[in-house]
Write an enzyme that holds these catalytic residues in place. Structure first.
Site, short mmCIF file in Angstrom:
data_model
loop_
_atom_site.label_atom_id
_atom_site.label_comp_id
_atom_site.label_asym_id
_atom_site.label_seq_id
_atom_site.Cartn_x
_atom_site.Cartn_y
_atom_site.Cartn_z
N GLY A 107 1.48 -1.56 4.82
CA GLY A 107 1.96 -2.62 5.69
C GLY A 107 0.99 -3.74 5.95
O GLY A 107 1.18 -4.51 6.90
N GLY A 108 -0.10 -3.84 5.17
CA GLY A 108 -1.03 -4.93 5.40
C GLY A 108 -1.58 -4.90 6.81
O GLY A 108 -2.01 -3.86 7.31
N SER A 110 -10.52 -3.82 5.20
CA SER A 110 -9.17 -3.29 5.02
C SER A 110 -8.56 -2.96 6.37
O SER A 110 -9.26 -2.80 7.37
CB SER A 110 -9.23 -2.03 4.16
OG SER A 110 -7.98 -1.37 4.12
N SER A 111 -7.23 -2.84 6.39
CA SER A 111 -6.53 -2.34 7.58
C SER A 111 -6.04 -0.91 7.38
O SER A 111 -5.45 -0.33 8.30
CB SER A 111 -5.32 -3.23 7.89
OG SER A 111 -5.72 -4.53 8.27
N THR A 136 0.86 -1.17 0.00
CA THR A 136 0.00 0.00 0.00
C THR A 136 0.91 1.24 0.00
O THR A 136 2.10 1.13 0.26
CB THR A 136 -0.87 -0.05 1.27
OG1 THR A 136 -1.56 -1.28 1.28
CG2 THR A 136 -1.84 1.09 1.37
N THR A 140 -4.19 1.49 -2.42
CA THR A 140 -3.45 0.25 -2.65
C THR A 140 -4.02 -0.55 -3.81
O THR A 140 -5.16 -0.31 -4.24
CB THR A 140 -3.50 -0.62 -1.37
OG1 THR A 140 -2.65 -1.76 -1.52
CG2 THR A 140 -4.91 -1.08 -1.07
N ILE A 141 -3.20 -1.46 -4.30
CA ILE A 141 -3.70 -2.54 -5.17
C ILE A 141 -3.48 -3.88 -4.47
O ILE A 141 -3.55 -4.94 -5.08
CB ILE A 141 -3.05 -2.54 -6.57
CG1 ILE A 141 -1.52 -2.45 -6.50
CG2 ILE A 141 -3.62 -1.41 -7.42
CD1 ILE A 141 -0.82 -2.53 -7.86
N ASN A 142 -3.22 -3.82 -3.17
CA ASN A 142 -2.98 -4.96 -2.28
C ASN A 142 -1.53 -5.40 -2.35
O ASN A 142 -0.67 -4.65 -1.92
CB ASN A 142 -3.95 -6.11 -2.53
CG ASN A 142 -4.09 -7.01 -1.31
OD1 ASN A 142 -3.82 -6.60 -0.19
ND2 ASN A 142 -4.53 -8.24 -1.51
#
Length: 580
Positions: free
Chosen positions: A483-484, A462-463, A391, A409-411
């Protein structure tokens, strides 16, 4: 300690800052952070500040501010520039969240431009005939892509809060794509690291590799004519230039070629949403962060509520006691995340209960200050009735009292790794953020439940946690990170480093980070946590593992006198903080 001490050069022995100062007009001085040497002291400026993960995007956004544009104008300009210069995470093929704070109106608003599931999506679409998850199907196929939201979201932000036209905001990105830019080492290294997967798709080979199949090298020019043409259509036709017409035809053709689900109708029907951000209070500071379908704001506020009952500043930055308390609070928040969080347009989320101080007090009572609670003994709580690694985040403030915190993001790095043939941008693989099967971890090890199951037109959890902190109605901290699953804890720690530990914004960004997400039952740490501290944590019953750096948080602090302090994260080599 005063806010000026906290944000200025008085902290940490007044270490030297490596900056480049150039005149910009008769009265303006531009301050620029360079990612070399000691960066414990933030960049400071009086009129505007931009902190992004790529110096070219920072340059373009700062130019908008210098020419009289506001923070929202600069944010949209930066977002499109990042889509060109940082394709691994900057995007027009993905989605995200933006927080906008106005001191004049006193409002903080959230723009949700998260991707949605295509209308043809179904709950069990990633399961095999035995009901087991086929992991790569939700990650590296055309079926992994949600309906993109970035273009619609940025256009909405500009229309609602900006002062320049969409065409003006797109002009720098179009130039960077059409004429090219010089490749930095991080860009070249990223393509090399993902070369095997990118080469599986002809459209991706065409964009990311030379005609003979060899890799681009740092220092070479990278030109993206197809992407430039796509951006020009948006500039000329507005949102319809992406969601209808030629670009939409190219997206749908790519989907049909690879068995994807997104249709013309999905694209035409996509709409971003203005939402009320999550709001909490921590030690007298107002915390605003993203509401569902992000879990970020909910659990940042929840964790802060738990920790407010402990004297964190007394135990010290990254001491064993402080880390223990943070980890115990994090476990309980992530357990609740697995049960309750999802898209509020589809499910009831007990948001008020999760962010209440009473609920936090009940969780705090479960925490033994001297001993870890095993994750297997922690279950989702009972709040009152009724959330990529690659992200990217940027933070911007202007002289008019506006602040923007944006995460999109695009993951995964390079998303699905599939470029839309003829359009020049990567498809996201955000469908992996749904619960493919309740109770089975996703790519980040996060457990999801029924609230985040796949449903047509639903936004996946999402986070991402774009966050703005205010003090007595004034913008104070603007921050957020990639950072997921670590986004929440990375953002949390920068806030605590400033509020609890009195660090300046650059030192707060630089400090070593820790993370616990309930499952797996381990404290993940970066380099920089002392061996003695690790031993003490292990003596409390924690499993401690050191892994790679977490996040790339781009942050701004506003001093009591109105000075802006920018802290770019050295964990990403192209990070850049500049002001004037």
């Amino acid at each position: 300690m005063s806010m000026m001490d906290r944000s200025g050069a008085k902290m940490l022995g007044a270490m030297a800052l490596f900056t480049s100062i150039t005149l910009s007009g008769a009265a303006n001085v531009r301050a620029e952070a360079i990612l070399e040497g000691d960066r414990s002291v933030p960049v400071e400026a009086r009129n505007g500040m931009v902190v992004t993960s790529h110096y070219l995007a920072t340059d373009e956004a700062l130019r908008v501010l210098e020419e009289g544009g506001n923070a929202i104008d600069a944010a949209v300009t930066a977002a499109f520039a990042l889509a060109v210069t940082q394709p691994r995470s900057g995007n027009i093929g993905g989605g995200g969240f933006m927080l906008v704070s106005s001191e004049e109106s006193g409002e903080v608003n959230a723009i949700d431009y998260r991707e949605t599931a295509p209308a043809a999506a179904s709950r069990d679409m990633y399961l095999d005939e035995n009901g087991e998850v086929v992991t790569d199907r939700s990650r590296f196929t055309h079926k992994a892509a949600g309906v993109p939201g970035t273009v619609a979201g940025l256009a909405l932000a500009l229309d609602k809060y900006g002062t320049i036209s969409l065409k003006e905001a797109l002009a720098p990105a179009i130039k960077l794509a059409d004429e090219g830019f010089v490749i930095p080492p991080r860009f070249a290294q990223g393509i090399e690291s993902q070369a095997e997967r990118l080469k599986q798709f002809e459209s991706s080979r065409t964009v990311f590799f030379k005609q003979d199949g060899s890799l681009y090298q740092a220092g070479e020019l990278f030109v993206q004519k197809d992407l430039a043409a796509t951006l020009k259509r948006i500039a000329e036709q507005g949102v319809k230039g992406f969601y209808e017409g030629e670009t939409a035809d190219l997206i749908v053709a790519e989907m049909q070629r690879g068995g994807g689900l997104t249709t013309h109708e999905d694209l035409k029907n996509y709409q971003p949403v203005i939402r009320k951000p999550v709001h909490g209070n921590y030690r007298g500071y107002d915390i605003y962060s993203m509401s569902p379908p992000s879990s970020g704001g909910t659990h940042i506020v929840q964790i802060l509520n738990i920790l407010e009952g402990f004297p964190i500043s007394d135990s010290g930055l990254n001491s064993a006691k402080t880390i223990h308390l943070m980890a115990e609070a994090m476990k309980r928040a992530y357990a609740d995340r697995s049960e309750y969080l999802g898209d509020t347009d589809f499910v009831d989320v007990p948001l008020k209960g999760l962010t209440s101080t009473d609920y936090a007090a009940s969780l705090r009572q479960q925490i033994d200050p001297e001993q870890a609670t095993p994750s297997v003994e922690i279950k989702p709580g009972n709040p009152a009735p009724y959330e990529s690694n690659e992200t990217t985040h940027f933070s911007i403030v202007d002289k008019y009292g506006n602040a923007v915190s944006n995460t999109y993001t695009i993951n995964f790095s390079y998303g699905s790794h599939i470029v839309v043939d003829g359009a020049g941008f990567l498809l996201n693989n955000e469908m992996d953020d749904f619960s493919a099967k309740p109770g089975v971890p996703n790519a980040y090890g996060l457990i999801g439940g029924e609230a985040n199951k796949i449903e047509p037109n639903k936004r996946m959890l999402s986070s991402m946690s774009p966050t703005i902190v205010k003090k007595e109605g004034k913008n104070f901290i603007v921050t957020g990170s990639p950072g997921g699953s670590r986004i929440i804890t990375t953002t949390l720690q920068v806030l605590m480093n400033v509020i609890d530990h009195n660090l300046n914004i650059q030192a707060a960004v630089n400090a070593p980070r820790i993370h616990h997400q309930w499952v797996p039952d381990e404290i993940r740490i970066e380099q920089g946590i002392s061996p003695d501290t690790i031993k003490l944590l292990e003596g409390m019953g924690h499993t401690v593992v050191q892994k790679t750096a977490m996040g790339a948080i781009q942050s701004i602090m506003v001093g009591e006198d109105g000075t802006f302090y920018g802290g770019a994260d050295p964990r990403r080599s192209t990070s850049s903080a500049k002001g004037y």
